[in-house]
Design a protein around this motif. Sequence first.
Motif, PDB file in Angstrom:
ATOM      1  N   VAL A 159      50.279-107.429-113.849  1.00 24.63           N
ATOM      2  CA  VAL A 159      49.676-106.566-114.383  1.00 24.63           C
ATOM      3  C   VAL A 159      48.477-107.245-114.949  1.00 24.63           C
ATOM      4  N   VAL A 160      47.128-107.180-114.334  1.00 21.00           N
ATOM      5  CA  VAL A 160      45.935-107.789-114.942  1.00 21.00           C
ATOM      6  C   VAL A 160      45.171-106.824-115.859  1.00 21.00           C
ATOM      7  N   SER A 161      44.960-107.080-116.950  1.00 23.03           N
ATOM      8  CA  SER A 161      44.189-106.424-118.095  1.00 23.03           C
ATOM      9  C   SER A 161      43.018-106.973-118.611  1.00 23.03           C
ATOM     10  N   PRO A 162      41.708-106.645-118.204  1.00 23.99           N
ATOM     11  CA  PRO A 162      41.544-105.478-117.640  1.00 23.99           C
ATOM     12  C   PRO A 162      41.656-105.486-116.124  1.00 23.99           C
ATOM     13  N   ALA A 163      41.898-104.211-115.325  1.00 21.31           N
ATOM     14  CA  ALA A 163      42.251-104.484-114.026  1.00 21.31           C
ATOM     15  C   ALA A 163      41.202-105.121-113.117  1.00 21.31           C
ATOM     16  N   LYS A 164      39.828-104.877-113.294  1.00 22.88           N
ATOM     17  CA  LYS A 164      38.899-105.508-112.591  1.00 22.88           C
ATOM     18  C   LYS A 164      38.133-106.145-113.554  1.00 22.88           C
ATOM     19  N   GLY A 203      33.055-113.813-116.395  1.00 22.12           N
ATOM     20  CA  GLY A 203      32.856-114.186-117.727  1.00 22.12           C
ATOM     21  C   GLY A 203      33.708-113.348-118.879  1.00 22.12           C
ATOM     22  N   GLN A 204      34.229-112.414-118.556  1.00 18.24           N
ATOM     23  CA  GLN A 204      35.150-111.503-119.190  1.00 18.24           C
ATOM     24  C   GLN A 204      36.631-111.983-119.493  1.00 18.24           C
ATOM     25  N   ASP A 205      37.134-112.210-120.541  1.00 13.70           N
ATOM     26  CA  ASP A 205      38.518-112.547-120.658  1.00 13.70           C
ATOM     27  C   ASP A 205      39.486-111.606-120.255  1.00 13.70           C
ATOM     28  N   PHE A 206      40.447-111.964-119.775  1.00 19.12           N
ATOM     29  CA  PHE A 206      41.607-111.014-119.228  1.00 19.12           C
ATOM     30  C   PHE A 206      42.733-111.690-119.507  1.00 19.12           C
ATOM     31  N   SER A 207      43.997-110.905-119.332  1.00 17.82           N
ATOM     32  CA  SER A 207      45.235-111.491-119.332  1.00 17.82           C
ATOM     33  C   SER A 207      46.237-110.975-118.158  1.00 17.82           C
ATOM     34  N   VAL A 208      47.270-111.495-117.891  1.00 21.48           N
ATOM     35  CA  VAL A 208      48.232-111.428-116.869  1.00 21.48           C
ATOM     36  C   VAL A 208      49.499-111.186-117.585  1.00 21.48           C
ATOM     37  N   LYS A 209      49.836-110.068-116.981  1.00 20.55           N
ATOM     38  CA  LYS A 209      51.222-109.652-117.647  1.00 20.55           C
ATOM     39  C   LYS A 209      52.292-109.710-116.568  1.00 20.55           C
ATOM     40  N   VAL A 210      53.377-110.361-116.912  1.00 27.93           N
ATOM     41  CA  VAL A 210      54.551-110.694-115.590  1.00 27.93           C
ATOM     42  C   VAL A 210      55.705-109.878-116.111  1.00 27.93           C
ATOM     43  N   VAL A 248      51.660-119.157-115.401  1.00 26.57           N
ATOM     44  CA  VAL A 248      50.832-118.458-114.588  1.00 26.57           C
ATOM     45  C   VAL A 248      49.520-119.346-114.391  1.00 26.57           C
ATOM     46  N   LYS A 249      49.019-119.247-113.124  1.00 27.36           N
ATOM     47  CA  LYS A 249      47.829-119.994-112.731  1.00 27.36           C
ATOM     48  C   LYS A 249      46.978-119.413-112.188  1.00 27.36           C
ATOM     49  N   VAL A 250      45.659-119.168-112.464  1.00 24.21           N
ATOM     50  CA  VAL A 250      44.656-118.404-112.102  1.00 24.21           C
ATOM     51  C   VAL A 250      43.528-119.591-111.857  1.00 24.21           C
ATOM     52  N   GLY A 251      43.291-119.903-110.609  1.00 16.47           N
ATOM     53  CA  GLY A 251      42.302-120.787-110.235  1.00 16.47           C
ATOM     54  C   GLY A 251      42.814-122.106-110.710  1.00 16.47           C
ATOM     55  N   GLU A 252      42.034-122.794-111.644  1.00 16.11           N
ATOM     56  CA  GLU A 252      42.508-124.126-112.356  1.00 16.11           C
ATOM     57  C   GLU A 252      43.034-123.792-113.681  1.00 16.11           C
ATOM     58  N   ALA A 253      43.158-122.808-113.935  1.00 14.65           N
ATOM     59  CA  ALA A 253      43.461-122.547-115.209  1.00 14.65           C
ATOM     60  C   ALA A 253      45.214-122.027-115.467  1.00 14.65           C
ATOM     61  N   THR A 254      45.809-122.531-116.481  1.00 13.01           N
ATOM     62  CA  THR A 254      47.038-122.254-116.452  1.00 13.01           C
ATOM     63  C   THR A 254      47.661-122.014-117.726  1.00 13.01           C
ATOM     64  N   ALA A 255      48.564-121.065-117.661  1.00 10.38           N
ATOM     65  CA  ALA A 255      49.103-120.342-119.259  1.00 10.38           C
ATOM     66  C   ALA A 255      50.626-119.979-118.927  1.00 10.38           C
ATOM     67  N   ASP A 300      56.699-113.758-125.339  1.00  8.18           N
ATOM     68  CA  ASP A 300      57.919-112.858-125.342  1.00  8.18           C
ATOM     69  C   ASP A 300      57.446-111.425-124.644  1.00  8.18           C
ATOM     70  N   LYS A 301      56.183-111.196-124.609  1.00  4.32           N
ATOM     71  CA  LYS A 301      55.751-109.805-124.024  1.00  4.32           C
ATOM     72  C   LYS A 301      55.295-109.872-122.572  1.00  4.32           C
ATOM     73  N   GLY A 302      55.694-111.172-122.054  1.00  3.65           N
ATOM     74  CA  GLY A 302      55.408-111.319-120.586  1.00  3.65           C
ATOM     75  C   GLY A 302      53.860-111.583-120.343  1.00  3.65           C
ATOM     76  N   GLN A 303      53.039-111.919-121.423  1.00  9.14           N
ATOM     77  CA  GLN A 303      51.625-112.069-121.299  1.00  9.14           C
ATOM     78  C   GLN A 303      51.125-113.469-121.423  1.00  9.14           C
ATOM     79  N   ALA A 304      50.245-113.724-120.499  1.00  3.51           N
ATOM     80  CA  ALA A 304      49.425-114.951-120.430  1.00  3.51           C
ATOM     81  C   ALA A 304      47.959-114.701-120.569  1.00  3.51           C
ATOM     82  N   ALA A 305      47.333-115.402-121.578  1.00  5.61           N
ATOM     83  CA  ALA A 305      45.697-115.062-121.671  1.00  5.61           C
ATOM     84  C   ALA A 305      44.814-116.175-120.877  1.00  5.61           C
ATOM     85  N   PHE A 306      43.771-115.462-120.533  1.00  6.16           N
ATOM     86  CA  PHE A 306      42.718-116.409-119.800  1.00  6.16           C
ATOM     87  C   PHE A 306      41.310-116.179-120.282  1.00  6.16           C
TER      88      PHE A 306
END
Length: 936
Positions: free
Chosen positions: A669-674, A678-685, A708-715, A719-725
């Motif tokens: 799940v990506v938040s925000p979905a779209k 330039g907008q920060d987002f998170s990926v929940k696994v 979790v890897k998005v483009g060249e960024a990695t996180a 414990d909530k399954g979230q990775a911030a970008f």
Amino acid sequence: MNGEASIIGSGKMRKWLRGGLALAIALQLTVSSWAGIAQAEEATTTATDGVMGTATNGVMATDGEKSAVAAPTREQIGKAVADLQSILGKTDPVSDWVAFGLARSGKPIAGRYLPLANATAANGSLKLVTDYARVALAVNASGGDARKVGAGKVDLLSKIANFDKITAQGPNAPAYALLALDAAGYEAGSQDRWTRDDLVKWLVDHRNADGGWALEAGKSDVDVTAIVLTALAGYKDRPEVSPILDEALNWLSGAQLETAGFGKPSEASESTVQVLIALTALGIDPTADSRFIKNGKSTLARLLEFRQADGQFSHLVTGKADGMATFNALLGLTAVERWMDGLSGLYSGVPAATRTSVTVNGLSGVIAEGSATGKTALEALLNVLNGANVAYAVDRNPNFGGLPMLSSVAGLANKKFGGYDGWQYAVKRDGAWVTIGEGMGTFALQAGDELTVYYSDVETMLVHSVKVEPAAPREGQPITVTVEKEVFDWDSDKLVVSAAEGAQVRIDGEAVKTDKDGKAQIKAPKAGSYSLSVDGYLSDAPPSYVAWATRLNVASYTKNVSVSIEGDAGTIASGQAQGGTALEALELLLADKSVKNEIKDSDYGKYISSIAGIEAAKYGGYDGWMFAVVRGGDWIIPAEGVGSFLLEDGDEVVVYYSGETTKLADPIVVSPAKPKPGQDFSVKVTNRVWNFTTSVFEAAAPIAGVTVKVGEATATTDDKGQAAFKGMAEGLYSIEVTGYAKDAAPTVVRSVTELPIAGSYGDQSAVAAWAADAVKLSRAATLLRGIGDGTVAFEPKRAVTRAEFVATLARALGLKGGGDGAAFKDIPSGAWYAKDVGAAVDAGLAGGVSAGKFAPDATLTREQAAILLTRALKLKATATTVLADAKLINASAVASVQAVVQQGLLTPNEGKFAPKSTLSREQAAVIAVRVWEAKK
């Protein structure tokens, strides 16, 4: 059961019938030697061909006329008939009576005769009622329709029923009229001059005082009396008919000569023939009835004394071969042959109903099968056996009133195993077996009946039903066959249906016996058409089940899917593949990528042992190769092996190395979905565990500690399954989730999904809701962007140009290279679409509108877009969609329109395709995304 007590004598037989077999078994299987019939006597025969000949050939008894003469056998009669068929079959032109005799004896010449009958009906040569009757009988016997003869569709039967002067020829005409109407099953019209009842009454009322009939009142005539008896045979049970038949037979017996023949002023073979036809029509044994035995000789034996050495017959016993005597002999001997075989009389006719399918099963398989007409089950059976040249024997057992019983087929005789075993029959009507209480010789068939004749005993059961699951099997799919048996309980008068245990199911060379529940598991067959059969054949006993068979079509099953193979430390291979099952698609991809592997068999099916050197149990536990499938965006956790799981087009097959705790990342799940640029987002696994008991996914639970890897960024997920970008620039990104572990199986299966990050157009609100996601994705993936390849305005409702659509299609397909459009004078070399159009042209997907002209700014119609799409994607329609405006589609675009509609690339609106309407830019964006996703 009517008549049971009078027919069944022993307690054992009664118990047998109560066990579920009909009265027909008693009629069919109780064996009593016919050889001991009272009139079968010994004789000296010197005829070299085995058929009774003339007295000069030595077949008469050597010790005087009062000595007994052997009753002619069925084989002798058959040989005589065969000779007559050979002789008369060469006749040219064919007469009506010859055609009739050949047809009724089993050798019809319809192809030669029916055209002649058509001509006769048209040329006006039919004058007398006997003319109409003669032709009607021959046409019916030859398989024609006596109500529609010739170009004028002459109704011969109606002509007979409305013939005013039908009695002008004396009893002869009414008799033949009745025979013709009965043979064709004529249904009287309300205005008919003569009904069949009228004809019967006239014949009954116009007999002579001595009990017989003649052309004129007075002393009766043998030929006329015999013809009338034949005509009245079908009405012998009527109270007004039965007594006069007995009187006429007594007169006929008195008219028989001491030679056993008939005729006045001199004995003639034709008169003897007419008597034989009458006797057999009435069901009287022509070899044994004491009324027609003179000096130990039967009427039949006397007729055969007119037979010449070449197979023809003479008019007088001392005369030479005669044409009329010869074809009359065919009629008489055919009547006898039919009686010996338990069939209806010579003139009984051919049923107009649909032909009956007949199957004859022996001790190990089918002896004969085919289709045939027949008024009774026995007649249809014998027609098929004769057509297949299969030998048979029919007995007329005096213990059962002379009723016919099938005693052997192809050398297999009743009581082979010494018990109550023998030939039996069953009839399926409207999909169900008929409860039968009579013999084969009297059972009347109906249109569409299926007749099965089989060798059986008390234990042999009928197959009630056979169920195949799945009902429409596909290649690579195992099959379950469930068989039920049926037994009729005569005590309760009910049909009892139960599981058929021990039945043998055969398909594609594989034979499996059913279990206690009547089920047999068949391995998955390849595509094709197979014979599916169920039987109970045994090596030393009659079959336990009556054989049953049908055709089973297994559909070809090949689907286009994607396959990803995830190892314990990275991706091994991925790509497009085809197959009906997950294993087939996997093996195709492995072969295509030259990846070593080992697939093994087990009691539970095939399984993956190793891929690229990574073997199951590498880490010493319950680790090994697993698979799952993404279908329509949702995970499927198969409850069956990789070798049997059936695929659908578009499936994503993920084969992965797994340990006891390895999880599938679902959902991500990506938040925000779209997110915007330039907008920060998170990926929940998260992971949803599949509950095999309830067959549903449990609630999603977070997965911590995965990468979790998005483009060249990695996180790494918390414990909530979230990775911030942090916010990223506009574009199309991949989200890759991995859980590789050192010296252990992965904690999570590698998963990749897409993340479009795109801004909004100034006219974004004008984009239709159904196209909004496609417009954003096409912007992020640079498939189709704003006007001038910009980001300010999209103009969704404007018609797309040829340049825009072709360039977008080239990008969606990933076409590279190509010129700068210099081949077309109207494409500037620096135009944003020049290279894409050039690539499309080089790939043969698009061309100019004329020499050197592309018309880049021209708008595109929906049917033109369909042509480009089918050319680019090599599409072909496999079905036809009904379109309300199909007539408006250009002929050259019809196939393309059908193909894109079937693929869902362009869809009709309220049943209309609107082929001449222009394609809008937002529609083009949706199409581009669909093509792009299909290409991936």
